[in-house]
Scaffold this motif. Sequence first.
Motif, PDB file in Angstrom:
ATOM      1  N   CYS A 192      -6.590   3.110   1.544  1.00  9.30           N
ATOM      2  CA  CYS A 192      -5.630   4.213   1.529  1.00  9.30           C
ATOM      3  C   CYS A 192      -5.982   5.238   2.613  1.00  9.30           C
ATOM      4  CB  CYS A 192      -5.604   4.880   0.157  1.00  9.30           C
ATOM      5  SG  CYS A 192      -5.201   3.738  -1.184  1.00  9.30           S
ATOM      6  N   SER A 193      -4.946   5.766   3.270  1.00  7.46           N
ATOM      7  CA  SER A 193      -5.134   6.711   4.362  1.00  7.46           C
ATOM      8  C   SER A 193      -5.292   8.138   3.881  1.00  7.46           C
ATOM      9  CB  SER A 193      -3.952   6.618   5.323  1.00  7.46           C
ATOM     10  OG  SER A 193      -2.749   6.872   4.649  1.00  7.46           O
ATOM     11  N   CYS A 199      -5.959  -2.585  -0.632  1.00  3.63           N
ATOM     12  CA  CYS A 199      -5.484  -1.501   0.220  1.00  3.63           C
ATOM     13  C   CYS A 199      -6.639  -0.576   0.606  1.00  3.63           C
ATOM     14  CB  CYS A 199      -4.411  -0.682  -0.503  1.00  3.63           C
ATOM     15  SG  CYS A 199      -2.875  -1.565  -0.784  1.00  3.63           S
ATOM     16  N   ASP A 257      -2.531   0.523  -5.288  1.00  5.47           N
ATOM     17  CA  ASP A 257      -1.546   0.363  -4.211  1.00  5.47           C
ATOM     18  C   ASP A 257      -1.315   1.666  -3.458  1.00  5.47           C
ATOM     19  OD1 ASP A 257      -0.292   1.815  -6.138  1.00  5.47           O
ATOM     20  OD2 ASP A 257       1.520   0.591  -6.238  1.00  5.47           O
ATOM     21  N   CYS A 258      -2.203   2.642  -3.597  1.00  2.00           N
ATOM     22  CA  CYS A 258      -2.109   3.946  -2.912  1.00  2.00           C
ATOM     23  C   CYS A 258      -0.864   4.715  -3.300  1.00  2.00           C
ATOM     24  CB  CYS A 258      -2.130   3.774  -1.378  1.00  2.00           C
ATOM     25  SG  CYS A 258      -3.503   2.788  -0.740  1.00  2.00           S
ATOM     26  N   ALA A 263      -0.740   9.625  -4.774  1.00  2.29           N
ATOM     27  CA  ALA A 263      -1.527  10.469  -3.876  1.00  2.29           C
ATOM     28  C   ALA A 263      -2.195  11.585  -4.669  1.00  2.29           C
ATOM     29  CB  ALA A 263      -0.633  11.047  -2.787  1.00  2.29           C
ATOM     30  N   CYS A 311       0.818  -1.218   0.000  1.00  6.19           N
ATOM     31  CA  CYS A 311       0.000   0.000   0.000  1.00  6.19           C
ATOM     32  C   CYS A 311       0.850   1.265   0.000  1.00  6.19           C
ATOM     33  CB  CYS A 311      -0.959   0.015   1.197  1.00  6.19           C
ATOM     34  SG  CYS A 311      -2.093  -1.403   1.225  1.00  6.19           S
ATOM     35  N   THR A 357      -6.300   9.130  -3.155  1.00  2.06           N
ATOM     36  CA  THR A 357      -5.405   8.634  -4.189  1.00  2.06           C
ATOM     37  C   THR A 357      -6.131   8.626  -5.518  1.00  2.06           C
ATOM     38  OG1 THR A 357      -6.044   6.336  -3.790  1.00  2.06           O
ATOM     39  CG2 THR A 357      -4.116   7.178  -2.609  1.00  2.06           C
ATOM     40  N   ARG A 416       1.008   4.152   2.522  1.00  4.56           N
ATOM     41  CA  ARG A 416       0.017   5.219   2.583  1.00  4.56           C
ATOM     42  C   ARG A 416      -1.365   4.669   2.935  1.00  4.56           C
ATOM     43  NH1 ARG A 416       1.319   8.650  -2.955  1.00  4.56           N
ATOM     44  NH2 ARG A 416       3.168   9.747  -2.216  1.00  4.56           N
ATOM     45  N   GLY A 417      -1.421   3.505   3.585  1.00  7.66           N
ATOM     46  CA  GLY A 417      -2.706   2.929   3.925  1.00  7.66           C
ATOM     47  C   GLY A 417      -2.525   1.634   4.679  1.00  7.66           C
ATOM     48  N   SER A 440      -4.753   3.974  -8.849  1.00  8.82           N
ATOM     49  CA  SER A 440      -3.701   3.658  -7.882  1.00  8.82           C
ATOM     50  C   SER A 440      -4.213   2.653  -6.855  1.00  8.82           C
ATOM     51  CB  SER A 440      -3.210   4.936  -7.197  1.00  8.82           C
ATOM     52  OG  SER A 440      -2.252   4.645  -6.221  1.00  8.82           O
TER      53      SER A 440
END
Length: 869
Positions: free
Chosen positions: A399-400, A397, A409-410, A413, A384, A403, A387-388, A407
């Motif tokens: 994501c935090s 993932c 896989d985060c 951004a 990730c 994104t 970022r997650g 994406s």
Amino acid sequence: MGARGLLVVVLVVTLSTVCAEEACSEHGSIVDGKCVCNTPLPVDDSPGWVGNKCAIRVHHLTLDGKDVQETCGNGHICNVVTPTEPVCFSAGIAGLESSAFYLNLLFTSNEVGANVVLQGLLTNFTSTLDPTTGATAVVPQMYPNADAPYSFSTHVSQGSTGTQLKLTRQQLGYGAYTGLYLCVRTDATTIVSLRAAEHTCPFDLFANGTLQLCSGRSSSDACPHGICTCLPPYNPPSNWVVTPGLGFEDCSTALMQLQPSIPLTVPELAPGGWVFYRVEVPESGGRELHVWAATAEATKGSLVLYLRHQQLPGDAAGQHELASDSAAAPFPTSWWHDQSAHLILRRRESFFQTGTWYLGVHNKGVGPVSFSVGSALHDCPNNCSDRGTCDATTGKCICSEPTAPVSADCSIALHELELDKEVVMEPRQFTFDELVLRGIRDKLQVSGATRVKLAVSFTTTDPDSAGLPSWVNGRPVVLAAPSLEAALNQTAADRDGGAHPLHPQGTVESLALSTHGVSYSMNIGSWTVGDDGSLRVVIWNPLSSPLRQVGYRLAVLLQTECPGECSGHGTCNTTTGQCTCEEPYTGADCSVDPSSRVCTNGTSRSVRREGVRGLCWVPCREDGRSFDDESCDDLQCDGPGEGHGQLRRKGTEVECVEDMCVAGNYTVVDPSGDFLCTRRCVCPEDGSACTMEGTCLAGTNQCLKGLRLAEDGVNCVAAGACEEGSLKRAYDMEGGSIFSVCQCTAAGNPASCSFSVPTLAAGNANGVVSCLPGYERQSSTSTIKLSDGNSVVVGGTCGRPRKRGVSGGMVFFYCLLSIFLAAGLVVGGKYGVLWYEQYRYGRSIFSQGYVSWPLFGIRGNAGSGTDDW
């Protein structure tokens, strides 16, 4: 005959004998106009004599590690060589037939400025019985002179005053030769040291004459079949399929366990060296295995990673499942960005299996590499991107932060941009950041501004306070595009070495940030605004090494252009679009200097035209106050550069084009690799770029890969081992390769067919010369007659052309077989090319000496253990 006549005859015979002895330095006699040396081998403590005039001394060479001066005959000096007095040494090597597998030569010179060459001649020493005296004498089959081609050579020079040449039984003919001459020549007087030793095990020979067997890492001094019994961790796995060249035969390669998230350090990997690691992939958990290697200092080395399941990988086709330098690798050119290499093994791959995988790290560069290597198992793509969080059950993932939709896989951004407001990102690991400024088209219309300007700079966590070291080639790149996909396609073109689709050919603007901490500006055209009226800015970070993190500062500004950018003689008010001129300049664009003329009639200056990739020479205006920068009296196109070769002007138009070839017919290899043929290069009358036609001329197909031309003259089918007119690779030389020709003494009788035996010393006679791209055949040639009356041109060498007529970006036209256009063989005839093996061209390097093998060729890691010497 009277007494006077008899005296004349005796005097003539005596003078003839004396003259013959003087011509052969009193060590031989003339036979058929050439000197035949009486003692080409040393006898007891007396030296032998060889050479064209029998004037070169030959001393004994023992194979016990002793220096030649230690074993020199009483009262002789064996280690002094001058430009006019070369020295030779002889040794019996019959032991290489049964008892020994390796012969090492340690050669040094004490004169730093001298270029000293050591040449080796393989021959046979035959014992003969003198029926008159009953004595046994040893006679060489050949000895060093103009008629005896040397088998190998090495040299020492100012850059390297010593070298160790390691020869194998295989390279020395598997016992086919029982004798060896070594001759030393120099361009400056020097004292040399020469030691030789043989053994059943691979070994290093030291300056004191001692031998270190198997790199000092073997449990035994016995080496069955010439392979060491190495101690851990220098021993291969028990199921290893013996592959020459990986380093386990001499214990120089280690095999270690690589645990996830526990990096290891390799202090130095020599050029051509390998190191291997065992990596375990569990039955469950860990959908991705990520392995990497990275150096933290400048190096001339180049690391490539290989992964293979349950077997040690190699670099040849079929010896690995994944390689970091392939187009499918995640970062195929990352080594040149920041000297790191990466591989990702994913469960979704068709070749994926759980269990033991082996990672091979190979140094393909010309210098040693110190590096760290590590691995990690992840349940989600790229973990990730830090970022997650990862849902291990689904492998997806969460994501935090926002994104991009593409994406998973985060990694990309998504940030919102505001006009005149700077975005600040602290250094971190990332590959892409997308920043979106929405409604920019409306803002341009309302404000009356004529352009958008980006202001951007970058920072790193690199310990060098000045920024990235000079040996790190990668730099962050800013791209402005109407869509994220357009920006990503641009980065893919950069990574793959493709063309840059910049305006006006494309819709992407890009700027490389070359210096740490420096603020860069970038003007953006309206073509970069997307259909939704938004501008997308992408920051691409090619520095994939975990040692380096990148941050940046970026702001978007609206500006109004001033006329001519105030001609460099004023300041622009980007709000009003008006210039404030410096004295004495006046005018709306500050181009008028009332006090003096800028130029005189008849003069011109160059103006860069990026759109046409060249310089326009523009004339001075009649009033002398400025140059007419909108005209183009003469166009000077760019020379070879990144992404293109030599450019030329398209007729009289203000446009530069790149020829892909020169008008005429060329021999090219079909993309399938099955055949080559003649294709025509066409140059349009309007001056456009010359291009290669996509179809072959009728009747010109010639087969490769061991295939032969079928009766239909088009298709390629399996061929016999030696079909008349077919070729087989004999050896490499500077700029190309030599091929043996299959000749038949009786037409239609395969039993009468055999391959010719060319030699470098004989000017490659009996061999077809195949030159690499950038070389052409030179020197004298001759022809070989085939049983059906056709001829093949043979002989010559490969050299650089005296005048290049082809651009650096042209199609690589193979000089592969001169038999097409230059060799005289009938185009489209019945003879196909038997291409037995594919070889990389290179020059073998043993220790610090450069070794050439004009008789045996140059071996790469063929991967199958087959012999090509």
